[in-house]
Design an enzyme around this catalytic site. Structure first.
Site, PDB file in Angstrom:
ATOM      1  CG  PHE A 153      -1.772   1.416   1.173  1.00 17.40           C
ATOM      2  CD1 PHE A 153      -3.133   1.243   0.565  1.00 17.40           C
ATOM      3  CD2 PHE A 153      -1.463   2.501   1.798  1.00 17.40           C
ATOM      4  CE1 PHE A 153      -3.723   2.582   0.325  1.00 17.40           C
ATOM      5  CE2 PHE A 153      -2.471   3.790   1.604  1.00 17.40           C
ATOM      6  CZ  PHE A 153      -3.546   3.508   0.998  1.00 17.40           C
ATOM      7  CG  ASP A 238       5.836   4.019   1.880  1.00 13.49           C
ATOM      8  OD1 ASP A 238       5.598   4.726   2.917  1.00 13.49           O
ATOM      9  OD2 ASP A 238       4.816   3.985   1.020  1.00 13.49           O
ATOM     10  CE  LYS A 267      -0.944   6.854   6.985  1.00 13.72           C
ATOM     11  NZ  LYS A 267      -0.728   5.790   5.909  1.00 13.72           N
TER      12      LYS A 267
HETATM   13  C1  LIG Z   1      -0.793   5.993   4.427  1.00 15.85           C
HETATM   14  C2  LIG Z   1       0.219   5.502   3.437  1.00 15.85           C
HETATM   15  C3  LIG Z   1       0.532   5.893   2.358  1.00 15.85           C
HETATM   16  C4  LIG Z   1      -0.263   7.276   1.867  1.00 15.85           C
HETATM   17  O1  LIG Z   1      -0.546   8.215   2.568  1.00 15.85           O
HETATM   18  P1  LIG Z   1      -1.657   9.340   2.199  1.00 15.85           P
HETATM   19  O2  LIG Z   1      -1.005  10.554   3.079  1.00 15.85           O
HETATM   20  O3  LIG Z   1      -2.871   8.886   2.730  1.00 15.85           O
HETATM   21  O4  LIG Z   1      -1.577   9.778   0.736  1.00 15.85           O
HETATM   22  C5  LIG Z   1       1.703   5.578   1.673  1.00 15.85           C
HETATM   23  N1  LIG Z   1       2.568   4.671   2.049  1.00 15.85           N
HETATM   24  C6  LIG Z   1       2.266   3.985   3.259  1.00 15.85           C
HETATM   25  C7  LIG Z   1       2.969   2.837   3.628  1.00 15.85           C
HETATM   26  C8  LIG Z   1       1.083   4.476   4.307  1.00 15.85           C
HETATM   27  O5  LIG Z   1       0.753   3.735   5.212  1.00 15.85           O
END
Ligand SMILES: *Cc1c(COP(=O)(O)O)cnc(C)c1O
Length: 415
Positions: A153, A238, A267
Site C-alpha cells: 500500500f 516507504d 503521516k
Molecule cells: C498511508 C500510507 C501512504 C499514503 O499516505 P497518504 O497521506 O494517505 O497519501 C503511503 N504509504 C504507506 C505505507 C502508508 O501507510
C-alpha cells in the site's frame, strides 16, 4: 445493517444521528467509518458528540504518534499560525531550512524534499528514481522499471494504484502507468530474479501496514539492501506508516541495521496537525531534481515546517522510540496470550500490531464494532485482521485495559 454500518446493538449517541445522516447524503462514500462521531481529543483519548470517551488505538493510521493535542506540537503550530502560514516556494521562508536540516540529520541523510500527503511523497520518490536511472545509471529513455511487492500500500494516485495488488483499490481506474513489476513480499530470491539492467528502484514498506502489519522474515531487508547495492538500484523505503517511532526505532529499517537510499515519510511527520510528507536522501540522488522538475503549492509551507520541526525535536531524544519498544514488548506478550482464544495470529513490532481474529468467531469489522461499544477505537483491514496502532504516549495501564477488553469481546462471543 444500515448503510452507515450501524449494527443496532451499538449505543449510538442521539447527537450522532444528524452526522451519520450527512455522511449518507452529503459525503462521497470513499470510506466505511465506524458509527461514532468524534468532536475532541487529548493524548490517547477522544470524545464523541454524546460525551463518550474512547481510547484511540488507531491514531489516524499512525499520523497521531504523539497523541491528540501534544502541547509542544500545538505550541509550535499556534506560534506559527500567528506569524506566517504560506509563502509558496516562489520565496524562501525561515522555517523550511531548519526543518529540512534537522530531519535530514535525524535520517542520516543530506537533503529533504517536502510535500504534503504520503501519496505525493511516493510519487516524488518514483520520479526521483526514474530521473536518477536515466541521468546517473544510464538507463535508455522511458525504459526504467521499478520493483514493488505484492500486498503493498503506497497511496491512491493513478500511478500508485497501477502497481497495487488490491482489486478494490485498482479496478476501474485504468489505463495504468507502465514500468512496475510486483514480486512476493519477503522473498529476496524473487526480487533478485526480477531485477534487470533497466531496474532503477525497489520500493518497499519495511513492514507492510495496510496489508495487516506484515513483518518480512529476518534478513530480508539486509538482503534487499545488498542486492540493490550490487545491482546499482535504489532501495526506496516507504516508512510513511512504519517510521517515526512507531516500531520502537526511528525507522523500521533500523531494526535490521539497514539504510535505504531514499526514505519516504508522512503521516506522523505532520504531528496529526497538518499534512506533511517528505522524501529524504543523499545529495547525489535527490540532487537530480532541479527547479521546475517537481513541486507543490503547499509543500514546504512554514506552518507545516514548524510542526514538522517540532516532531523532529520530539524524536531526537529517542524517548518515544524507547517507549514504543518497551510498552510494545509487554503488549505483544499480552496479545500473544490470546492466540487460541479467538485470535489466530499476532504480528507485532513496537506499538504496532496486526491481529487475525478467528473468522469463524467474527469478522474484523464486528470485532471493531464491539470494541467501539466498549470505548476502544480500532480498525479492521482485509476481513479478519484488526490493526492496533495507539499513540506512543499511551500508558501501560491503558494498553492493559485495551487488551483486557479485547479478551472479553472474544470470550463473550465464544461463550
Ligand atoms: C498511508 C500510507 C501512504 C499514503 O499516505 P497518504 O497521506 O494517505 O497519501 C503511503 N504509504 C504507506 C505505507 C502508508 O501507510
Amino acid at each position: 445493517m444500515t448503510a452507515t454500518g450501524t449494527t443496532g446493538d451499538l449505543p449510538l449517541a442521539p447527537e450522532a444521528r444528524p452526522h451519520l445522516h450527512l455522511a449518507e447524503t452529503a459525503t462521497a462514500r470513499n470510506y466505511h467509518p465506524l458509527p461514532v462521531v468524534l468532536t475532541s481529543g487529548q493524548g490517547s483519548w477522544v470524545t464523541d458528540v454524546g460525551g463518550r470517551r474512547y481510547l484511540d488505538c488507531l491514531a489516524g493510521y499512525s499520523a497521531l504518534n504523539f497523541g491528540h493535542g501534544h502541547p509542544r506540537l500545538l505550541a509550535a503550530a499556534r506560534e506559527q499560525l500567528e506569524r506566517l502560514t504560506l509563502t509558496s516556494r516562489a520565496f524562501h521562508n525561515d522555517r523550511l531550512g531548519p526543518f529540512c536540516r534537522d530531519l535530514a540529520e535525524l535520517a542520516g541523510m543530506d537533503l529533504v524534499l517536502p510535500m504534503n500527503t504520503g501519496a505525493e511523497a511516493v510519487e516524488t520518490a518514483l520520479k526521483v528514481a526514474r530521473k536518477w536511472g536515466y541521468e546517473v545509471k544510464g538507463v535508455p529513455a522511458d525504459r526504467a522499471n521499478i520493483i514493488v511487492a505484492d500486498g503493498n500500500f503506497h497511496g491512491r494516485t493513478t500511478t500508485i494504484v497501477s502497481f497495487s495488488s488490491d482489486p478494490v483499490a485498482r479496478d476501474g481506474f485504468g489505463p495504468f502507468t507502465p514500468g512496475f513489476r510486483s514480486v512476493p513480499y519477503g522473498d529476496a530470491d524473487a526480487l533478485a530474479a526480477a531485477v534487470d539492467e533497466h531496474t532503477v528502484a525497489v520500493l518497499l514498506e519495511p513492514i507492510q501496514g495496510e496489508a495487516g502489519v506484515v513483518i518480512p522474515p529476518q534478513g530480508y531487508l539486509p538482503a534487499v539492501r545488498e542486492l540493490c547495492s550490487r545491482e546499482n538500484v535504489l532501495f526506496v523505503a516507504d516508512e510513511i506508516q512504519s517510521g517515526l517511532g512507531r516500531t520502537g526505532t526511528t525507522f523500521a529499517c533500523d531494526a535490521e541495521g539497514v539504510t535505504p537510499d531514499l526514505y519516504i515519510l508522512g503521516k506522523a511527520l505532520g504531528g496529526g496537525i497538518v499534512p506533511l510528507s517528505a522524501v529524504v536522501g543523499r545529495r547525489e540522488i535527490l540532487g537530480v531534481i532541479r527547479p521546475g522538475n517537481h513541486g507543490s503549492t503547499f509543500g514546504g509551507n512554514p506552518l507545516a515546517a514548524a510542526v514538522g520541526h517540532a516532531v523532529v525535536e520530539l524524536l531526537r531524544t529517542g524517548d518515544y522510540q524507547a517507549r514504543a519498544a518497551r510498552l510494545g514488548e509487554q503488549h505483544r506478550k499480552r496479545l500473544e496470550g490470546l492466540i487460541g482464544h479467538g485470535i489466530r495470529a499476532v504480528r507485532s513490532r513496537g506499538l504496532w500490531s496486526g491481529i487475525d481474529i478467528d473468522p469463524q468467531l467474527m469478522s474484523g469489522r464486528e470485532a471493531c464494532e464491539r470494541l467501539l461499544a466498549r470505548g476502544i477505537l480500532a480498525k479492521d483491514t482485509h476481513g479478519s485482521t484488526i490493526r492496533l496502532a495507539p499513540p506512543l504516549v499511551i500508558s501501560a495501564d491503558e494498553l492493559d485495559w485495551m487488551a483486557g477488553q479485547l479478551a472479553e469481546v472474544l470470550a463473550a462471543q465464544r461463550a
